[in-house]
Design an enzyme around this catalytic site. Structure first.
Site, PDB file in Angstrom:
ATOM      1  N   TYR A 110       1.944   3.783 -10.861  1.00  0.00           N
ATOM      2  CA  TYR A 110       1.481   2.924  -9.770  1.00  0.00           C
ATOM      3  C   TYR A 110       1.467   3.732  -8.484  1.00  0.00           C
ATOM      4  O   TYR A 110       2.392   4.502  -8.201  1.00  0.00           O
ATOM      5  CB  TYR A 110       2.403   1.718  -9.617  1.00  0.00           C
ATOM      6  CG  TYR A 110       2.078   0.826  -8.441  1.00  0.00           C
ATOM      7  CD1 TYR A 110       1.245  -0.271  -8.584  1.00  0.00           C
ATOM      8  CD2 TYR A 110       2.613   1.091  -7.177  1.00  0.00           C
ATOM      9  CE1 TYR A 110       0.944  -1.092  -7.499  1.00  0.00           C
ATOM     10  CE2 TYR A 110       2.311   0.276  -6.090  1.00  0.00           C
ATOM     11  CZ  TYR A 110       1.474  -0.812  -6.261  1.00  0.00           C
ATOM     12  OH  TYR A 110       1.168  -1.609  -5.185  1.00  0.00           O
ATOM     13  N   GLU A 198      -4.760   0.164  -3.624  1.00  0.00           N
ATOM     14  CA  GLU A 198      -3.790   0.098  -4.723  1.00  0.00           C
ATOM     15  C   GLU A 198      -4.411   0.628  -6.011  1.00  0.00           C
ATOM     16  O   GLU A 198      -5.489   0.188  -6.414  1.00  0.00           O
ATOM     17  CB  GLU A 198      -3.325  -1.346  -4.926  1.00  0.00           C
ATOM     18  CG  GLU A 198      -2.273  -1.511  -6.012  1.00  0.00           C
ATOM     19  CD  GLU A 198      -1.864  -2.958  -6.184  1.00  0.00           C
ATOM     20  OE1 GLU A 198      -0.724  -3.310  -5.812  1.00  0.00           O
ATOM     21  OE2 GLU A 198      -2.691  -3.758  -6.684  1.00  0.00           O
TER      22      GLU A 198
END
Length: 391
Positions: A110, A198
């Site tokens: 991530y 993101e």
């Protein structure tokens, strides 16, 4: 402003962020032709402004053109329900056809850049636990989230990228690829005036490639005047119709769940305080509309129209601090709106500040049935009673 995954990847690619090859498709034919051009297998991804698409059946692998056709037929027009859409779901109107990736031996991580409101600085966040909701990771294992605060003057530094790469467990050549990836990602964030970039998951393949397998990109609305090419990416069909209507008049409208009191305010802080005091009075806000600091009478009228377009509204509370927005201008717009729209629901007005007495006099002499209040507590009590109590 939110955009779709394929649009976000296109923006990131312009700044040198590696992304898989892919193409948007609006029809079954376009999906099949895109897959033909990319080569099989491909991944067919539903494009909506919400996460959790895979769990909802919005991401599927196709190993043949027939499978692409079958999946595209099923996805286009479907109502995709995820944990972020709510039970009503979102209609899928476009797809991303993307090259299939070999995930054997790959690692999913991530990575994100966003604005840290506590420090008023950008922050680069990373976690070795990719492919899942970052909120879930934060709740179960806060230490798994790595953060590097960025000085907006000097920007994101190579040593910060190396520190994050090390924290993710990357070594050798992978560090040499992760550092420019992170640097490019920050450049994209800064250069496009984004509020969030993101990557989840960030894919590290067995062959040593680092790719943005997914991308969520949101832009700061206040900076869009600098990026007309980004404004064109806006998908109005993915937004609440009343929010779109409000934006046409430079107003900010937010729909809330389960309430019956419509709130017109000027300023985000006053909006929060107004909703809190309605709850304290035993009621519940249905929505709020921020008319900003310098609204005109015409904007006020349209704000009222938008508030009342919400069928849940049983009463309206107008709570205005008259600074830049004068109370007489507010009163003029409210009176015009109530007359023109033939408003039937009760309206409670609390106004303080510039030209307050003039505004109150205009309301009193309008011949319309307004209720006024001197303070927020009194106003909240009146509007909750007028709405019939809690929704």
């Amino acid at each position: 402003m939110k955009i779709h995954e394929y649009q976000g990847k296109s923006v990131l690619a312009q700044y040198g962020v590696p992304v898989p090859k892919g193409k948007a498709a609006y029809t079954v034919y376009e999906a099949v032709e895109a897959a033909r051009g990319l080569g099989l297998p491909v991944v067919v991804k539903a494009q909506i402004h919400a996460g959790g698409r895979g769990k909802g059946g919005g991401v599927k692998v196709a190993k043949s053109l027939d499978e692409v056709e079958e999946i595209a037929k099923a996805m286009l027009g479907m109502t995709l329900v995820t944990h972020q859409t709510g039970p009503e779901g979102r209609t899928v109107r476009r797809l991303l056809i993307e090259e299939g990736m070999d995930l054997s031996g790959a690692r999913e991580m991530y990575l994100a850049v966003l604005v840290d409101r506590a420090t008023s600085r950008p922050v680069m966040m990373a976690s070795a636990q990719g492919g899942m909701d970052i909120e879930e990771v934060a709740a179960k294992d806060p230490g798994a989230i790595l953060k590097e605060s960025v000085d907006p003057v000097t920007g994101f530094q190579p040593y910060q990228a190396r520190k994050l790469a090390s924290g993710l467990g990357l070594e050798g050549d992978l560090v040499g690829k992760a550092v420019p990836f992170m640097t490019s990602l920050y450049r994209a964030f800064e250069g496009s005036d984004a509020s969030l970039v993101e990557i989840n998951p960030l894919l590290v393949t067995q062959g040593g490639d680092v790719l943005a397998l997914d991308a969520k990109v949101n832009f700061d609305d206040n900076a869009l005047f600098r990026h007309p090419q980004l404004v064109e990416l806006r998908d109005f069909k993915e937004e609440e119709a009343l929010e779109v209507d409000a934006s046409k008049y430079d107003l900010n409208y937010i729909k809330l769940e389960g309430g019956n009191v419509g709130c017109m305010v000027n300023g985000a802080g006053l909006a929060m305080a107004t909703m809190d005091i309605i709850k304290l009075a035993g009621g519940s806000p249905a929505n709020f509309l921020d008319v900003g600091g310098g609204a005109s009478a015409d904007q006020i009228k349209n704000a009222f129209r938008i508030l009342l377009a919400d069928a849940d509204v049983q009463a309206v509370l107008i709570n205005i601090f008259g600074g830049i927005l004068r109370c007489d201008i507010l009163a003029e717009g409210v009176i015009a709106a109530v007359r023109e729209l033939d408003v039937k629901v009760p309206v409670v007005v609390r106004m303080k500040g510039n030209n307050e007495e003039t505004g109150r006099k205009m309301l009193a002499e309008s011949g319309l049935n307004f209720e006024t209040a001197d303070d927020m507590t009194e106003a909240a009590g009146k509007v909750v009673a007028a709405a019939g109590g809690a929704a």
